[in-house]
Design an enzyme around this catalytic site. Structure first.
Site, mmCIF file in Angstrom:
data_model
loop_
_atom_site.group_PDB
_atom_site.id
_atom_site.type_symbol
_atom_site.label_atom_id
_atom_site.label_comp_id
_atom_site.label_asym_id
_atom_site.label_seq_id
_atom_site.Cartn_x
_atom_site.Cartn_y
_atom_site.Cartn_z
ATOM 1 N N HIS A 64 -5.065 0.060 -1.426
ATOM 2 C CA HIS A 64 -4.029 1.177 -1.246
ATOM 3 C C HIS A 64 -4.691 1.915 -0.113
ATOM 4 O O HIS A 64 -5.537 2.623 -0.575
ATOM 5 C CB HIS A 64 -3.658 1.812 -2.669
ATOM 6 C CG HIS A 64 -3.041 3.003 -2.211
ATOM 7 N ND1 HIS A 64 -1.581 3.233 -2.108
ATOM 8 C CD2 HIS A 64 -3.474 4.069 -1.804
ATOM 9 C CE1 HIS A 64 -1.126 4.542 -1.721
ATOM 10 N NE2 HIS A 64 -2.436 5.116 -1.680
ATOM 11 N N LYS A 70 -7.875 -4.476 -6.896
ATOM 12 C CA LYS A 70 -7.118 -3.706 -6.295
ATOM 13 C C LYS A 70 -7.859 -2.176 -6.119
ATOM 14 O O LYS A 70 -8.298 -1.849 -7.384
ATOM 15 C CB LYS A 70 -5.851 -3.240 -6.933
ATOM 16 C CG LYS A 70 -4.804 -2.040 -6.380
ATOM 17 C CD LYS A 70 -4.290 -2.356 -4.965
ATOM 18 C CE LYS A 70 -3.325 -1.285 -4.403
ATOM 19 N NZ LYS A 70 -2.318 -1.152 -5.170
ATOM 20 N N HIS A 79 0.076 -0.756 2.511
ATOM 21 C CA HIS A 79 0.899 0.206 3.276
ATOM 22 C C HIS A 79 0.378 0.412 4.635
ATOM 23 O O HIS A 79 0.983 0.175 5.542
ATOM 24 C CB HIS A 79 0.827 1.525 2.430
ATOM 25 C CG HIS A 79 1.114 1.222 1.142
ATOM 26 N ND1 HIS A 79 2.145 0.761 0.441
ATOM 27 C CD2 HIS A 79 0.417 1.697 -0.021
ATOM 28 C CE1 HIS A 79 2.053 0.638 -0.679
ATOM 29 N NE2 HIS A 79 0.939 1.200 -1.299
ATOM 30 N N ASP A 85 6.180 -3.551 -3.208
ATOM 31 C CA ASP A 85 5.571 -2.333 -3.986
ATOM 32 C C ASP A 85 6.531 -2.255 -5.186
ATOM 33 O O ASP A 85 6.720 -1.082 -5.744
ATOM 34 C CB ASP A 85 5.639 -1.038 -3.308
ATOM 35 C CG ASP A 85 4.370 -0.106 -3.987
ATOM 36 O OD1 ASP A 85 3.810 -0.629 -4.838
ATOM 37 O OD2 ASP A 85 4.132 0.984 -3.627
#
Length: 425
Positions: free
Chosen positions: A241, A200, A261, A329
């Site tokens: 992200h 991530k 997102h 999330d």
């Protein structure tokens, strides 16, 4: 030798053919499905008759964090002082409760996408994954990311959520703080060395942190490319992200596999995602339901600006054919309420079938396990849940999970005969 298990129900969902089929007879041996509606079932099998329910593949959540939220913490985000209040041992024990709650909600596979707390370099999500795999505690199959890779002051830097003073929480490369090409490579290597199965990266600002603006790109193109290269050479995928349009584009160019997102993505960037086959985990329900009343005024202002644009972006992505996987999330959405994301996906323009595919076959493709997960099919792992009614017509039934099996083991609802079987089609 353990006898086979035969699951019986009124119906089962064929997510490939997009059909509800009647009846449902699924034979499980060990951790695998060995037959679907066979002419004969094995002699001596243990039978579980679920009656008037519909069998589905276990659902999947591609973005959550078991190590924050849950008991003793307020609902939703922001979590007050979540980075410094609890030691790693206490945090991990609490995560077992979040994991069990999620499993019993019908989500049998998840990505724990990026620790953003101080741990001394320990990968708590890897430890939780190992405990679940050993059968010590109940929980979903976890694809752990270890620590999120973030620049100093980036959105997933644990010190920016409460604007901590310098020196209050010193963090290492192993804990995700990495600046420059050399450090991001070292940080990725550390996570992989200690058990991460996905990387991530914080590629842009965010809404609920005292970092740069949500649309800003936080890592350079060279750093993003290095992160993707380092992970891909190890056979590991990368999730970013990325809220801002520029950051999303930079991630796509760098070869990052999945955007988390993507709230401010433009039409051109959406088309770019389709062209490159980039996945999107849209986390759309949180834009409706995240509790931000306790947030600082400047964070509430960011949410007021970003969330409406996010809600208008997703229908465009759906219409364009972006590969959208399900992710909540959590704890932005409380652990266990994961199915509310499916309802929100339908409200944004997906059909119920498309939403279920997002939480099954598309998510399985994202984690490169589509040959084993996401379908009720011979040879697949025996992840099976049961809901009332027809989820291809009414997605809300996914909030009422009556039965959960993961890897052939029943975790919920083995009572026999619930109601009178009815074929809905």
């Amino acid at each position: 030798m353990t006898a086979p298990t035969v699951l019986r129900a009124a119906r089962w969902a064929d997510v490939d053919e997009e059909e509800i089929r009647c009846p449902a007879v699924i034979v499980v041996e060990g951790d695998r499905i060995v037959a679907v509606n066979p002419a004969e079932v094995p002699a001596g099998a243990h039978e579980i008759d679920l009656g008037d329910l519909t069998l589905l593949p276990g659902l999947m959540d591609m973005e959550l964090n078991f190590l924050i939220g849950g008991p003793e913490t307020p609902t939703g985000l922001p979590l007050p002082m979540h980075g410094v209040q609890d030691d790693p041992a206490y945090r991990t024990i609490r995560a077992t409760l979040n994991a069990r709650k999620t499993l019993l909600a019908g989500f049998t596979t998840v990505r724990n996408l990026g620790l953003m707390v101080k741990t001394g370099g320990y990968l708590l999500d890897v430890a939780l994954q190992r405990a679940i795999d050993q059968g010590w505690v109940e929980g979903p199959r976890i694809i752990p990311a270890g620590h999120a890779v973030t620049p100093y002051g980036g959105h997933l830097d644990p010190t920016v959520f409460q604007r901590l003073a310098p020196g209050v929480m010193p963090l290492s490369i192993g804990e995700g703080i990495a600046n420059g090409v050399g450090e991001v490579r070292a940080c990725v290597r550390y996570q992989i060395r200690h058990g991460a199965k996905v990387i991530k990266v914080s590629a842009s600002g965010g809404v609920m942190s005292h970092s740069t603006g949500p649309g800003s790109q936080q890592y350079s193109d060279e750093e993003l490319a290095a992160i993707a290269d380092e992970a891909h050479r190890a056979g590991i995928r990368v999730a970013a992200h990325a809220v801002g349009d520029r950051a999303v584009r930079a991630c796509i160019r760098a070869g990052i596999d999945c955007i988390e997102h993507g709230f401010l993505a433009s039409d051109e960037t959406i088309a770019m995602m389709v062209e490159h086959g980039t996945f999107l985990v849209s986390t759309t329900y949180l834009t409706d339901a995240m509790d931000i009343e306790r947030a600082a005024p400047e964070l509430r202002k960011k949410a007021a600006e970003v969330f409406p644009r996010a809600r208008s972006m997703l229908p465009k992505a759906v219409a364009a054919g972006v590969k959208i996987a399900c992710g909540t999330d959590a704890p932005a959405v409380p652990h266990g309420d994961n199915a509310k994301e499916l309802i929100a996906l339908v409200e944004r323009g997906m059909t119920p079938v498309q939403a279920l595919r997002a939480a099954t076959v598309t998510s399985a493709e994202l984690i490169e396990l589509d040959h084993e997960l996401g379908r009720l099919r011979e040879g697949c792992l025996a992840d099976v849940i049961a809901v009332p009614g027809d989820p291809f017509r009414d997605i809300t039934v996914t909030r009422d999970v009556r039965f959960v099996m993961k890897d052939g083991r029943v975790h919920k609802g083995a009572e026999s005969s619930i109601g009178t079987p009815i074929c809905l089609r």
